[in-house]
Design an enzyme around this catalytic site. Sequence first.
Site, PDB file in Angstrom:
ATOM      1  N   GLY A   1       0.834  -1.200   0.000  1.00  0.00           N
ATOM      2  CA  GLY A   1       0.000   0.000   0.000  1.00  0.00           C
ATOM      3  C   GLY A   1       0.861   1.238   0.000  1.00  0.00           C
ATOM      4  O   GLY A   1       1.884   1.296   0.685  1.00  0.00           O
TER       5      GLY A   1
ATOM      6  N   GLY B   1      -0.748   4.469   0.072  1.00  0.00           N
ATOM      7  CA  GLY B   1      -1.609   5.601   0.412  1.00  0.00           C
ATOM      8  C   GLY B   1      -1.003   6.394   1.550  1.00  0.00           C
ATOM      9  O   GLY B   1       0.194   6.293   1.832  1.00  0.00           O
ATOM     10  N   LEU B   2      -1.828   7.162   2.233  1.00  0.00           N
ATOM     11  CA  LEU B   2      -1.306   7.955   3.346  1.00  0.00           C
ATOM     12  C   LEU B   2      -0.646   7.048   4.364  1.00  0.00           C
ATOM     13  O   LEU B   2       0.453   7.321   4.849  1.00  0.00           O
ATOM     14  CB  LEU B   2      -2.432   8.746   3.999  1.00  0.00           C
ATOM     15  CG  LEU B   2      -3.024   9.854   3.141  1.00  0.00           C
ATOM     16  CD1 LEU B   2      -4.132  10.560   3.890  1.00  0.00           C
ATOM     17  CD2 LEU B   2      -1.945  10.838   2.730  1.00  0.00           C
TER      18      LEU B   2
ATOM     19  N   GLY C   1       0.334   3.662   4.012  1.00  0.00           N
ATOM     20  CA  GLY C   1       1.436   2.861   3.472  1.00  0.00           C
ATOM     21  C   GLY C   1       2.579   3.728   2.975  1.00  0.00           C
ATOM     22  O   GLY C   1       3.741   3.517   3.338  1.00  0.00           O
TER      23      GLY C   1
ATOM     24  N   HIS D   1     -22.037   7.355   3.183  1.00  0.00           N
ATOM     25  CA  HIS D   1     -21.851   8.808   3.153  1.00  0.00           C
ATOM     26  C   HIS D   1     -23.104   9.487   2.614  1.00  0.00           C
ATOM     27  O   HIS D   1     -23.623   9.086   1.577  1.00  0.00           O
ATOM     28  CB  HIS D   1     -20.638   9.153   2.296  1.00  0.00           C
ATOM     29  CG  HIS D   1     -20.152  10.549   2.476  1.00  0.00           C
ATOM     30  ND1 HIS D   1     -20.882  11.635   2.061  1.00  0.00           N
ATOM     31  CD2 HIS D   1     -19.021  11.037   3.036  1.00  0.00           C
ATOM     32  CE1 HIS D   1     -20.201  12.732   2.352  1.00  0.00           C
ATOM     33  NE2 HIS D   1     -19.076  12.399   2.946  1.00  0.00           N
TER      34      HIS D   1
ATOM     35  N   SER E   1     -18.179  16.438  -1.476  1.00  0.00           N
ATOM     36  CA  SER E   1     -17.611  16.596  -0.144  1.00  0.00           C
ATOM     37  C   SER E   1     -18.639  17.064   0.869  1.00  0.00           C
ATOM     38  O   SER E   1     -19.471  17.917   0.613  1.00  0.00           O
ATOM     39  CB  SER E   1     -16.466  17.600  -0.162  1.00  0.00           C
ATOM     40  OG  SER E   1     -16.108  17.902   1.166  1.00  0.00           O
TER      41      SER E   1
ATOM     42  N   ARG F   1     -22.669  11.551   9.786  1.00  0.00           N
ATOM     43  CA  ARG F   1     -22.981  10.890   8.528  1.00  0.00           C
ATOM     44  C   ARG F   1     -24.060   9.834   8.641  1.00  0.00           C
ATOM     45  O   ARG F   1     -25.013   9.820   7.853  1.00  0.00           O
ATOM     46  CB  ARG F   1     -21.718  10.249   7.975  1.00  0.00           C
ATOM     47  CG  ARG F   1     -20.745  11.284   7.536  1.00  0.00           C
ATOM     48  CD  ARG F   1     -19.459  10.679   7.103  1.00  0.00           C
ATOM     49  NE  ARG F   1     -18.600  11.745   6.581  1.00  0.00           N
ATOM     50  CZ  ARG F   1     -17.354  11.553   6.191  1.00  0.00           C
ATOM     51  NH1 ARG F   1     -16.820  10.347   6.277  1.00  0.00           N
ATOM     52  NH2 ARG F   1     -16.652  12.545   5.728  1.00  0.00           N
TER      53      ARG F   1
HETATM   54  C1  LIG Z   1     -14.236   9.989  -2.194  1.00  0.00           C
HETATM   55  C2  LIG Z   1     -13.621   9.939  -0.831  1.00  0.00           C
HETATM   56  C3  LIG Z   1     -13.451  11.097  -0.096  1.00  0.00           C
HETATM   57  C4  LIG Z   1     -12.873  11.059   1.170  1.00  0.00           C
HETATM   58  N1  LIG Z   1     -12.722  12.234   1.860  1.00  0.00           N
HETATM   59  C5  LIG Z   1     -12.125  12.198   3.061  1.00  0.00           C
HETATM   60  C6  LIG Z   1     -11.917  13.398   3.796  1.00  0.00           C
HETATM   61  O1  LIG Z   1     -12.283  14.481   3.331  1.00  0.00           O
HETATM   62  N2  LIG Z   1     -11.305  13.346   5.001  1.00  0.00           N
HETATM   63  C7  LIG Z   1     -10.879  12.163   5.525  1.00  0.00           C
HETATM   64  O2  LIG Z   1     -10.307  12.178   6.599  1.00  0.00           O
HETATM   65  N3  LIG Z   1     -11.073  10.992   4.864  1.00  0.00           N
HETATM   66  C8  LIG Z   1     -11.687  10.985   3.659  1.00  0.00           C
HETATM   67  N4  LIG Z   1     -11.882   9.806   2.982  1.00  0.00           N
HETATM   68  C9  LIG Z   1     -11.372   8.565   3.563  1.00  0.00           C
HETATM   69  C10 LIG Z   1      -9.878   8.480   3.335  1.00  0.00           C
HETATM   70  O3  LIG Z   1      -9.553   9.024   2.080  1.00  0.00           O
HETATM   71  C11 LIG Z   1      -9.382   7.054   3.338  1.00  0.00           C
HETATM   72  O4  LIG Z   1      -9.923   6.375   4.389  1.00  0.00           O
HETATM   73  C12 LIG Z   1      -7.877   7.010   3.496  1.00  0.00           C
HETATM   74  O5  LIG Z   1      -7.278   7.824   2.523  1.00  0.00           O
HETATM   75  C13 LIG Z   1      -7.349   5.616   3.382  1.00  0.00           C
HETATM   76  O6  LIG Z   1      -5.935   5.682   3.262  1.00  0.00           O
HETATM   77  P1  LIG Z   1      -5.095   4.362   3.281  1.00  0.00           P
HETATM   78  O7  LIG Z   1      -3.674   4.748   3.170  1.00  0.00           O
HETATM   79  O8  LIG Z   1      -5.479   3.556   4.466  1.00  0.00           O
HETATM   80  O9  LIG Z   1      -5.551   3.511   2.009  1.00  0.00           O
HETATM   81  P2  LIG Z   1      -5.527   3.951   0.476  1.00  0.00           P
HETATM   82  O10 LIG Z   1      -5.191   5.363   0.305  1.00  0.00           O
HETATM   83  O11 LIG Z   1      -6.811   3.449  -0.098  1.00  0.00           O
HETATM   84  O12 LIG Z   1      -4.337   3.133  -0.147  1.00  0.00           O
HETATM   85  C14 LIG Z   1      -4.451   1.778  -0.403  1.00  0.00           C
HETATM   86  C15 LIG Z   1      -3.163   1.344  -1.038  1.00  0.00           C
HETATM   87  O13 LIG Z   1      -3.071  -0.054  -1.015  1.00  0.00           O
HETATM   88  C16 LIG Z   1      -2.770  -0.546  -2.298  1.00  0.00           C
HETATM   89  N5  LIG Z   1      -3.403  -1.834  -2.420  1.00  0.00           N
HETATM   90  C17 LIG Z   1      -4.694  -2.156  -2.140  1.00  0.00           C
HETATM   91  N6  LIG Z   1      -4.888  -3.465  -2.345  1.00  0.00           N
HETATM   92  C18 LIG Z   1      -3.710  -3.979  -2.747  1.00  0.00           C
HETATM   93  C19 LIG Z   1      -3.278  -5.278  -3.108  1.00  0.00           C
HETATM   94  N7  LIG Z   1      -4.097  -6.318  -3.063  1.00  0.00           N
HETATM   95  N8  LIG Z   1      -1.989  -5.433  -3.495  1.00  0.00           N
HETATM   96  C20 LIG Z   1      -1.143  -4.393  -3.536  1.00  0.00           C
HETATM   97  N9  LIG Z   1      -1.482  -3.154  -3.173  1.00  0.00           N
HETATM   98  C21 LIG Z   1      -2.762  -2.953  -2.803  1.00  0.00           C
HETATM   99  C22 LIG Z   1      -3.285   0.484  -3.248  1.00  0.00           C
HETATM  100  O14 LIG Z   1      -2.539   0.413  -4.443  1.00  0.00           O
HETATM  101  C23 LIG Z   1      -3.024   1.761  -2.487  1.00  0.00           C
HETATM  102  O15 LIG Z   1      -1.703   2.168  -2.729  1.00  0.00           O
HETATM  103  C24 LIG Z   1     -12.461   9.830   1.717  1.00  0.00           C
HETATM  104  C25 LIG Z   1     -12.645   8.658   0.993  1.00  0.00           C
HETATM  105  C26 LIG Z   1     -13.238   8.696  -0.262  1.00  0.00           C
HETATM  106  C27 LIG Z   1     -13.487   7.413  -0.988  1.00  0.00           C
END
Ligand SMILES: Cc1cc2nc3c(=O)[nH]c(=O)nc-3n(C[C@H](O)[C@H](O)[C@H](O)COP(=O)(O)OP(=O)(O)OC[C@H]3O[C@@H](n4cnc5c(N)ncnc54)[C@H](O)[C@@H]3O)c2cc1C
Lengths: 236, 259, 637
Positions: free
Chosen positions: C40, C42-43, C45, C266, C284, C330
Amino acid sequence: HIILAVAAIAPREEARMLPAPGFVRSSIGRKVIMAVTGAILFGFVIGHLIGNLQVYLGPEAMNGYGAFLREVFHGAGLWIVRAVLLAAVILHIWAATSLTLQSRAARPVGYRQQKWKESTYASRTMRWSGVIVFAFVVYHLMHFTFGNVHPSFIEGDVYHNFVAGFRSVPVSLFYIFSMILLGLHLRHGVWSMFQTLGVSHPRYLRIAHIGAWIFAALIVIGNIFFPLAVLAGFVK
Amino acid sequence: MRVTLKVWRQKDAKAEGRFVTYEASEVNPEMSFLEMLDVVNESLALEGEDPIAFDHDCREGICGTCGVVINGRPHGPRERTTACQLHMRSFSDGDVLTIEPWRADAFPVVRDLVVDRTAFDRIMAAGGFVSATIGGAQDGNTIPIPKEDSDLAMDAAACIGCGACVAACPNASAMLFTAAKISHLGLLPQGQPERSERVRSMVARMDAEGFGTCTNHGECEAACPKAIRVEFIARMNADFVRAKFTAGRRESGLAEGNG
Amino acid sequence: MKLDARVPSGPIEKKWEKHRFEMKLVNPSNKRRYSIIVVGSGLAGGGGAAAMAELGYNVRCFCYQDSPRRAHSIAAQGGINAAKNYRNDGDSVRRLFYDTVKGGDFRAREANVYRLAEVSVNIIDQCVAQGVPFAREYGGLLDNRSFGGAQVSRTFYARGQTGQQLLLGAYQALERQIGLGQVAMYSRHEMQELIVVDGRARGVVVRDMVTGELETHLADAVCLATGGYGNVFYLATNAKGCNTTAIWRAYKKGAAFANPCFTQIHPTCIPVTGEYQSKLTLMSESLRNDGRIWVPKAKGDKRPPIEIPEDERDYYLERMYPTYGNLAPRDIASRAAKRVCDEGRGVGPTGRGVYLDFKDAIARLGKRKIEENYGNLFEMYQRITDENPYEVPMCIYPASHYTMGGLWVDYDLMSTIPGLFVLGEANFSDHGANRLGASALMQGLGDGYFVIPHTIGNYLAREKFSPVPDDHPEVVAAQEAVAARTKRLLAIRGRRSVTSFHRELGKILWEHCGMERNRKGLEHALGQLPGLREEFWKNVNVPGSGQELNQSLEVAGRVADFLELGELMCLDALERDESCGCHFRTEHQMADGEAKRDDQKFCHVAAWEHTGDGRKPNRHVEPLTYENVDLAVRSYK
Ligand SMILES: Cc1cc2nc3c(=O)[nH]c(=O)nc-3n(C[C@H](O)[C@H](O)[C@H](O)COP(=O)(O)OP(=O)(O)OC[C@H]3O[C@@H](n4cnc5c(N)ncnc54)[C@H](O)[C@@H]3O)c2cc1C
Ligand code: HEM
Ligand code: HEM
Ligand code: SF4
Ligand code: F3S
Ligand code: FES
């Protein structure tokens, strides 16, 4: 089939920072050379136009001007100018060529369909307009400076060469054609120059564009009038 | 409505590619462009054919994954709109859509409409960051930043890294993408310490990746879904010249040439 | 299986500090000897990988997108919370802690939430230092807004692109480490299996999505930061690629799955328009700060909104929740919308929508200000719906958005498998039964930047590691399991598309395990799902081969896991015989239709243990004790 990835990670070559190559080898560096030399050539063309306007003042003025050019700084002035111009043209062409080759290589497979929005005819034909202007300059030198393609060249009698030269319609037409291409070249070139040298500011963007138009137009019109004036018998 | 698709099909990086024509009947104008492709793919799959491979993820114009050239326009005809946010209502019944991948030596085709954009990541790795080691930051309000500067920085930071600028550029140049990042960081006080080093090494990497050069056509801005402006390119050019000529103050004599 | 949260003793304000002191450290010169896998980018990972690499660990990071910068965090719009109290409006770490626990309807672990509130402050500082262009005031200081039912202005934002800007900050830190060779990045690689050796997580099997090759990566510890599983509903605001595969494989290898039924719906998304629809777009929540939500008072009033006079409009949130009004949390806002639509007062072509109206705000603040705050959201809305929200009210409806449930983790973010850490949305986060707006970004970065770098060292320093041989039975078994699974999917060559199965699964869950649940519906769903799963494995159509870029195969693998997860969700929802936060059991509601908790029986985390395919998983509980907030009835009236 299953493969096992290396456990220890060596830094991936392509990821490492590479030492930045010299200014001249960088794409932006060559662009800047293009802009600076372009600016010099642009400046020359303006100055040259103004000088040539003397033709309207009659033979004495024109020849006097020619003589002045040749005698200023005991004759050194002209050679300095010539040296600068020559260097500018060479660098300009070199930069243009190497940048063009890089860009060609950057898209080996083209599109079946491509629609343009922002780019202009002028911007897309810089390379052609440039080459033709260059060809013109070569001809032009043989015509007015060395006189080897001139029907009745008289060393030093610039006025005569000038008038006699443009009496021939095909020659005049070639001049006119070349000037239009030069105009195109400058229309994009001058604006591009600002952008390349990084002096463009959103607030003055429009002015830069309009400025480029006006300068290009002035040069084309001013230059085209010389052959026309001769053909029209206005300058004899 | 129904549309005819002429789609670039290419099995993998090495294979020969060609255009294949498909008929998409009963297309709903409310569909997004990608949903239209989904429908085509579902039927292809059921006929035992390989579906058309195309990149996409968020489908709301922010991740920068999607991107194809539709009738000669990257991301399609609509301004400031990614392919995933383009709706079929932007086309009319009976239209013929030519769909091609981004074309650039630095973006080799992976399959069909999918290209490899990792060159962008490498440009970023070369210096597209502020070296702010985690944990060492001072309070967020220590340095006030003029609103105009931070708004301008945000304009540049809005780049989604989709590559449409490269696709649109007659020279396949990556100047707009690179300039956007350099401007984003260069406009903020936090970006100053590494400003010169950043522009030098990012431009070096950009050239090394085999992108074309910029002759200020402005097609990139026109195609950019986030309307990143070419003024940032001018900004980068100025930064670059300054950086190059002020580099290496401490290596006597060799000011030029060493990043 | 026993669930030991390992929460440090002592007063809550001191726990994290005390724990950081008590943790064992890895000697700086030894750090490079340890290798860590982070799945991962994302924020959670990306931030975690960068932070651990900065410490000197050898990190390998994986993501399924073509670039780590595209992780789904990029889509977050509204903002990120931090207890900075820059507004001087009475905010504090304790208040953020309290709001989060209350917002989660008292189903989150106090100690974790408190730590989250504590580090929230450092997150903002770190992001600013990275050059995240947060919104600012004319004075040059950071701007804030109140968000998602908070009574203080503690939300930091960057236009409507907060997630994007935060992720780019983390991505840039990650790219820096990649450039330095401290992180090896594997994009377009999807995790297929977890490798557990001698009871400890030691590696993963991933599929190179371009060549189809299966690679095995071995390391000393594994971090999963793979995001949420909201796509189980098929239609969701999540990116198309979001999946449960990584955490589901871990679950089947022995990691407990906590509160799977806690999924957030949501309230403000663009309604469904047709069958072909592939995803729903979020508008949003910040729009609720200035927009007023209403439906016509009369049933089936089909007049265009502008023609409906004020006194015939029902601003139902303002009516039902005078204090919070349109900013009600929500789960509450979503259910209220569902109710008015069920009453037949819904609007839009399908009758499943409500209005979000900016008329008054524009009159009050002027179009310019609205444009400044929401310009790009309005644009996005118009692009999608072809309607101009400056003139006509937006039409919105709830959609699956976030999953509070996830792999169970202890205070150190370690799952029930030693050496397997879970960060971000993938763990059963700190949000209990409902997440407040702008707190997921906070959790993702908190876990990644400020928690895992400490806690992983504590694990590595305490354990002894000998290299795992490539031909270790567990390694080979994992590889073969993946290969066999792929082969099986490709061999079916059935008549039904993968998507059709996903759609059907989504419909069942949305109907029976969505905004409102009840025994009858859940039992019905539990009756249907096994059949659907069987048909999938008999009749799904996956064209192409395994040795190429094959998007159908990717999706098929994900849907196969969703089909199993869906069943666990229903089971969890059925066993949790109470209402709390997002989990609304119609059998348990107050007279006024509010959620009725049962703290006697259910003040706990439910963590499920896999016991083999086709067998009922075991339900374990982690009791929740509240020493710093008193278990109150959550009221937003
Ligand atoms: C439209 C939307 C708006 C949002 N707005 C807000 C907001 O305003 N404020 C707030 O606090 N939160 C908000 N959220 C929630 C927040 O964005 C997410 O909960 C948060 O960003 C999740 O971050 P993460 O790093 O946990 O996962 P993610 O950012 O989802 O990252 C997942 C990572 O894992 C990788 N991955 C997944 N599965 C696999 C696999 N099987 N093999 C290899 N890699 C894999 C992906 O490639 C990605 O890099 C929002 C969510 C959405 C959907
Ligand atoms: C073989 C000859 C020439 C070629 C191939 C050529 C080509 C080019 C090209 C490709 C550019 C860059 C356009 C851009 O970057 O936007 C350019 C710019 C320019 N050229 Fe030429 N040119 C030639 C001769 C000339 C001559 C003779 C003049 C002047 C009379 C001239 C004046 C300019 C100017 C002012 C610019 C703008 C500088 C810039 O764009 O940065 N060029 N030329
Ligand atoms: C119709 C327009 C033009 C006319 C009438 C004209 C006329 C002349 C004349 C009469 C001379 C000889 C001057 C002398 O020997 O004293 C000359 C020289 C020259 N012209 Fe032009 N010119 C024109 C356009 C141009 C343009 C567009 C260029 C360049 C792009 C150019 C470049 C030169 C150069 C380089 C010389 C040689 C100067 C020297 O002696 O070194 N001319 N021109
Ligand atoms: S500059 Fe624009 S077009 Fe280029 S990558 Fe960024 S967003 Fe895409
Ligand atoms: S289109 Fe290309 S030429 Fe420059 S201005 Fe944009 S990069
Ligand atoms: S799919 Fe994310 S921008 Fe188009």
